[in-house]
Scaffold this motif. Structure first.
Motif, short mmCIF file in Angstrom:
data_model
loop_
_atom_site.label_atom_id
_atom_site.label_comp_id
_atom_site.label_asym_id
_atom_site.label_seq_id
_atom_site.Cartn_x
_atom_site.Cartn_y
_atom_site.Cartn_z
N GLN A 36 -58.02 37.12 14.72
CA GLN A 36 -59.20 36.73 13.33
C GLN A 36 -60.36 36.57 13.92
OE1 GLN A 36 -58.15 33.33 10.99
NE2 GLN A 36 -59.49 33.63 9.38
N LYS A 40 -63.92 36.98 9.66
CA LYS A 40 -63.22 37.59 8.83
C LYS A 40 -61.95 37.08 8.64
CE LYS A 40 -65.39 41.86 11.05
NZ LYS A 40 -65.29 43.22 11.19
N GLU A 41 -61.17 37.95 7.86
CA GLU A 41 -59.71 37.51 7.99
C GLU A 41 -58.94 37.98 8.93
OE1 GLU A 41 -59.42 38.04 2.19
OE2 GLU A 41 -57.95 39.10 4.35
#
Length: 120
Positions: A36, A40-41
């Protein structure tokens, strides 16, 4: 639930290499890595069957990252070469339990993570 202990993160220059380790307290169907980046995811990186007989990589790391395991030590590794600054992220060791589908990239659980920072 298998307990996970990650290690090996750190600071490396772009183009450099790092090896992450994940020691597990028990068996599972497969283990792997997520990451990660800031803002961001979390995303899938790679996974490996407990036997080590099959591996699966995200397209973005194919040819540069190698996942492996040592069952005698109950430890999994991620060798990361040619690292890029955009790969700066927290890397998480992840577990897929028995009954999981091989091609699923979403694990059942993951560890605390280890920071990898790639400087430009």
């Amino acid at each position: 639930q298998v307990q996970l202990v990650e290690s090996g993160g750190g600071l490396v220059q772009a183009g450099g290499s790092l090896r992450l380790s994940c020691a597990a307290s028990g068996r599972s169907y497969a283990m792997g890595w997520l990451r990660q980046a800031p803002g961001k995811e979390r995303e899938f990186v790679a996974k490996i069957l407990w036997s080590g007989s099959n591996t699966y990589y995200a397209d973005s790391v194919k040819g540069r990252f190698t996942i492996s395991r040592d069952n005698a030590k109950n430890t999994m590794y991620l060798q990361m070469n040619s690292l890029k600054p955009e790969e700066t992220a927290v890397y998480y060791c992840a577990v897929w339990t028995y009954g999981s589908q091989w091609l699923t990239t979403i694990p059942d659980y993951w560890g605390q993570g280890t920071q990898v920072t790639v400087s430009s």
